[in-house]
Design an enzyme around this catalytic site. Structure first.
Site, PDB file in Angstrom:
ATOM      1  N   SER A 191       0.864  -1.181   0.000  1.00 14.70           N
ATOM      2  CA  SER A 191       0.000   0.000   0.000  1.00 14.70           C
ATOM      3  C   SER A 191       0.894   1.223   0.000  1.00 14.70           C
ATOM      4  O   SER A 191       2.099   1.127   0.293  1.00 14.70           O
ATOM      5  CB  SER A 191      -0.875   0.001   1.258  1.00 14.70           C
ATOM      6  N   TYR A 210      -2.260  -1.608  10.639  1.00 15.34           N
ATOM      7  CA  TYR A 210      -2.335  -1.690   9.177  1.00 15.34           C
ATOM      8  C   TYR A 210      -1.025  -1.239   8.541  1.00 15.34           C
ATOM      9  O   TYR A 210      -0.493  -1.906   7.636  1.00 15.34           O
ATOM     10  CB  TYR A 210      -3.491  -0.833   8.675  1.00 15.34           C
TER      11      TYR A 210
END
Length: 293
Positions: A150, A163
């Site tokens: 990401s 995350y």
């Protein structure tokens, strides 16, 4: 590979396996793989979502199968690989995409929520590699492994620490895996690539874990969720993102960026921070504005 080679020339035909295919960029990657002529294995814990996507894809012809699979379970992922090779043939493309989010201060994060993020986002990738890569190495046909990191994999963001940690880990895992495939002498036909999405429409923020319990700052967690949902309103269409990723992969790039300019600027900023050793600083706007997986 030549920059003139198209995604259809490289990926047309063969089998693509996509985890987390029920929504978001996973569904987009599955749809585009099918458009390119690939047989698609849709893996997710959401049985209804992948069944609906299977029906959508097969309505126009071609092959798509749905397999309920929890990537936290190594036996389930091993069975996914066994079923793929038995019923459809060798996997040309493995997309380790399944992922979840978590909001809130790290010290307020429930242990179960921390484990959930790590088990899905990191161990799920590991289980996919363990189940599929040895078969790819043994088969001389070209094959690709995409692991979903990401923009968060090159950033420091408060109130989303689990995350962010997981996406840094996936990026490191993928970089090391590429070197190991090269060291083992298989990089002539097995291509390992890291996908770094920016903001791509999905339900990851709605489904994200939060905090609870005495003393936990619930409002801080929910405020971060609202900020991310605001970003989602202007996020990239998953199918458009998939098209960008496939074309970069066909050109042989390693870092596959859904928004090359924006995600690339975050990568450059990260390199500058590490080079200058400047401590992380709070921002007035989220790091992910306007990009996020």
């Amino acid at each position: 590979m030549s920059e003139t080679v198209s995604a259809r020339e490289v990926f047309g035909g063969g089998v693509a396996v996509v985890t987390g295919a029920g929504a978001g960029i996973g569904a987009g990657l599955a749809r585009h793989a099918h458009r390119l002529g690939m047989s698609v294995v849709l893996a997710d814990v959401d049985a209804d979502a992948i069944a609906a996507l299977r029906d959508e894809l097969t309505a126009g012809g071609g092959t798509a199968v749905d397999v309920v699979c929890d990537v936290r379970d190594p036996d389930a992922v091993a069975e996914l690989a066994e079923r793929t090779y038995r019923d459809l043939g060798p996997a040309r493309l493995l997309v380790n995409n399944a992922g979840v989010e978590q909001f809130g201060y790290l010290w307020d994060t429930p242990v179960a929520n921390w484990n959930r993020v790590m088990d899905i986002n990191v161990s799920g990738v590991f289980h996919g590699v363990r189940a599929f890569l040895p078969r790819m190495l043994d088969n001389p046909a070209p094959a690709w492994v995409w692991n979903l990191s990401s923009i968060g994999g090159v950033a420091a963001v408060p109130l989303q620490t689990p995350y962010i940690v997981s996406k840094h880990a996936v990026l490191a895992l993928t970089e090391c895996l590429r070197l190991e495939v090269q060291l083992a002498g298989h990089d002539d036909h097995v291509h390992v690539q890291a996908v770094l999405p920016g903001a791509v429409r999905s339900n990851i923020f709605e489904a994200a874990g939060g905090v609870d319990g005495d003393g936990a700052d619930i409002e801080a967690a929910e405020s971060q969720r609202r900020a991310m949902l605001d970003i989602k309103a202007n996020a990239m269409d998953p199918l458009e993102a998939a098209e960008v990723v496939f074309e970069q992969a066909a050109r042989g790039e390693f870092y596959l960026l859904t928004q090359p300019d924006y995600v690339g600027s975050a990568m450059a900023e990260r390199a500058q921070v590490l080079t200058s050793r400047v401590p992380p600083q709070l921002r007035t706007k989220p790091r992910f504005d306007p990009a996020r997986h």
